[in-house]
Design an enzyme around this catalytic site. Sequence first.
Site, mmCIF file in Angstrom:
data_model
loop_
_atom_site.group_PDB
_atom_site.id
_atom_site.type_symbol
_atom_site.label_atom_id
_atom_site.label_comp_id
_atom_site.label_asym_id
_atom_site.label_seq_id
_atom_site.Cartn_x
_atom_site.Cartn_y
_atom_site.Cartn_z
ATOM 1 N N HIS A 214 0.701 -1.155 -0.080
ATOM 2 C CA HIS A 214 -0.018 -0.050 0.020
ATOM 3 C C HIS A 214 0.836 1.390 -0.100
ATOM 4 O O HIS A 214 0.504 2.341 0.934
ATOM 5 C CB HIS A 214 -1.218 0.050 1.163
ATOM 6 C CG HIS A 214 -2.426 0.518 0.688
ATOM 7 N ND1 HIS A 214 -2.839 1.720 1.149
ATOM 8 C CD2 HIS A 214 -3.311 -0.043 0.032
ATOM 9 C CE1 HIS A 214 -4.020 1.914 0.563
ATOM 10 N NE2 HIS A 214 -4.364 0.630 -0.164
ATOM 11 N N GLU A 238 2.561 -5.814 -3.757
ATOM 12 C CA GLU A 238 1.592 -4.741 -4.588
ATOM 13 C C GLU A 238 2.032 -3.282 -4.034
ATOM 14 O O GLU A 238 2.012 -3.305 -2.936
ATOM 15 C CB GLU A 238 0.249 -5.106 -4.246
ATOM 16 C CG GLU A 238 -0.951 -4.181 -4.595
ATOM 17 C CD GLU A 238 -2.129 -4.409 -4.371
ATOM 18 O OE1 GLU A 238 -2.575 -5.411 -4.018
ATOM 19 O OE2 GLU A 238 -3.125 -3.469 -4.279
ATOM 20 N N GLU A 264 -3.560 0.133 -9.173
ATOM 21 C CA GLU A 264 -4.965 0.697 -8.704
ATOM 22 C C GLU A 264 -5.462 1.967 -8.718
ATOM 23 O O GLU A 264 -6.435 2.385 -8.714
ATOM 24 C CB GLU A 264 -5.079 -0.029 -7.376
ATOM 25 C CG GLU A 264 -4.708 0.544 -6.164
ATOM 26 C CD GLU A 264 -4.981 -0.363 -5.159
ATOM 27 O OE1 GLU A 264 -4.927 -1.402 -4.945
ATOM 28 O OE2 GLU A 264 -5.227 0.374 -3.952
ATOM 29 N N HIS A 314 -7.659 -4.524 -9.707
ATOM 30 C CA HIS A 314 -8.123 -4.108 -8.493
ATOM 31 C C HIS A 314 -9.632 -4.650 -8.187
ATOM 32 O O HIS A 314 -10.403 -4.221 -9.033
ATOM 33 C CB HIS A 314 -8.194 -2.624 -8.520
ATOM 34 C CG HIS A 314 -8.307 -1.900 -7.254
ATOM 35 N ND1 HIS A 314 -8.848 -0.544 -7.276
ATOM 36 C CD2 HIS A 314 -8.307 -2.225 -5.641
ATOM 37 C CE1 HIS A 314 -9.294 -0.225 -5.796
ATOM 38 N NE2 HIS A 314 -8.721 -1.223 -4.959
ATOM 39 N N ASP A 318 -14.845 -1.297 -2.291
ATOM 40 C CA ASP A 318 -15.309 -0.095 -2.639
ATOM 41 C C ASP A 318 -15.550 -0.007 -4.235
ATOM 42 O O ASP A 318 -16.343 1.283 -4.551
ATOM 43 C CB ASP A 318 -14.480 1.177 -2.358
ATOM 44 C CG ASP A 318 -13.102 0.905 -2.603
ATOM 45 O OD1 ASP A 318 -12.292 0.032 -1.918
ATOM 46 O OD2 ASP A 318 -12.456 1.552 -3.564
HETATM 47 O O1 KDG Z 1 -10.466 2.856 -1.741
HETATM 48 C C1 KDG Z 1 -9.016 2.460 -1.618
HETATM 49 C C2 KDG Z 1 -8.933 0.851 -1.695
HETATM 50 O O2 KDG Z 1 -9.735 0.559 -3.000
HETATM 51 C C3 KDG Z 1 -7.689 0.472 -1.924
HETATM 52 O O3 KDG Z 1 -7.267 0.654 -0.159
HETATM 53 C C4 KDG Z 1 -7.783 -1.194 -1.647
HETATM 54 O O4 KDG Z 1 -5.503 -1.313 -1.862
HETATM 55 C C5 KDG Z 1 -6.674 -1.820 -2.282
HETATM 56 C C6 KDG Z 1 -6.760 -3.247 -2.580
HETATM 57 O O5 KDG Z 1 -5.596 -3.874 -3.029
HETATM 58 O O6 KDG Z 1 -7.608 -3.651 -2.734
HETATM 59 MG MG MG Z 2 -3.966 -2.352 -2.960
#
Ligand code: KDG
Ligand code: MG
Length: 404
Positions: A214, A238, A264, A314, A318
């Site tokens: 992240h 990732e 993403e 992705h 959300d």
């Molecule tokens: O809104 C942000 C998310 O979609 C993200 O934090 C999710 O990093 C993510 C993932 O790999 O699913």
């Molecule tokens: Mg991610």
Amino acid sequence: MKIASADVIVTCPGRNYVTLKITTEDGVTGIGDATLNGRELSVVSYLRDHVCPLLVGRDAGRINDIWQYLYRGAYWRRGPVTMTAIAAVDCALWDILGKVTGQPVHRLLGGAARDGVMIYGHASGGTIDELLDDVAGYLDQGYKAVRVQAAVPGLDSTYGLHHPGTGHTYEPADAAMPSDNAWHTPYYLDFAPKMMKAVRDRFGYDFHLLHDVHHRLSPLEAAQLGKSLEPYRMFWIEDATPAEDQEAFRTIRQHTTTPLAVGEVFNSIWDCQYLIGNRLIDYIRTSVSHTGGITHLRKIFDLADLHGVRTGSHGAGDLSPVSFAAALHLDLTVPNFGIQEYMGHLDPAGEVFKTSYTFEDGYMHPGDAPGLGVEIDEEAAARYPYEPRYLPVNRRLDGSMHDW
Ligand code: KDG
Ligand code: MG
């Protein structure tokens, strides 16, 4: 097939989703996901105020032309808001084309290249033992690939853990103001290999292991992480570094054979061109809903195919079930498919979105219903009105801002 109307539906069945519904003069409807987590209403305005009025009267079958009209015609190009809005239009038009021709979208895209789409699930835990129990649950369900995240000792919050009370992971965006998370890279770099070792020691190597950093490391820290994880044969790490600095990936690559995934937060093929063209990544994670829809994502995937890069879109919670279905249709058809993220959706979302995709033994299929195979129940959507929400922010232990 002229477009009669274009309407935006905002709903919050556990979290906010924005859906564009396009209706033709013959009464055929198509839907597209326009959700941008934590910034939802910006896309609502972009669509309602600037895009919907331009759609009325156009031929819904001219998908490429409408895409170009919205992209080139705006003059102000790219960016998450613009490209999410265009994506919603594009997916809704593919949905309409499918319904009018009686075909599932995957058939319109050239037909299935595989029998199913391998997905990865999200295991997490407040401790390594909790994480291991969670991984066991996914493997018992037949998952062939699992992403693992666990609370980093010494930090009072960690990205990617199950949200209390939801039963599974989903991206927070849950407060009226962004909550503060804490970050300390040395704690993380010490912990991550221990976590992977525990997972491989207990479950062996007969499944794919993924992990999301992240965007939190420097290039050399990411290189160290990649090297330390090599014994655990990761499917990928990732977002090891924030991807604005794309040269960073060359540094990481020079030091480790751990595969790299990114994308993403990208919105267009131009964001991916350097990384793909220079073979600096192994998987491109751009999504249908934030990258201009099926029409544009297909181009990115084709570019990736030319350079030996595979797809790994992705698929966080959300992104609504509409874009998840669209992703499955495209995944099913492209030669360089790698894997698809699947976080799932909270229970109330199932009242609003009626889906036809299925899961069996670690693979998903979008189904053969005409179009995308997802319908929205607008009465149910109205029962869950929009709620302002934000993603968290991240601060180092000295209080300074860090990437979340
Ligand atoms: O809104 C942000 C998310 O979609 C993200 O934090 C999710 O990093 C993510 C993932 O790999 O699913
Ligand atoms: Mg991610």
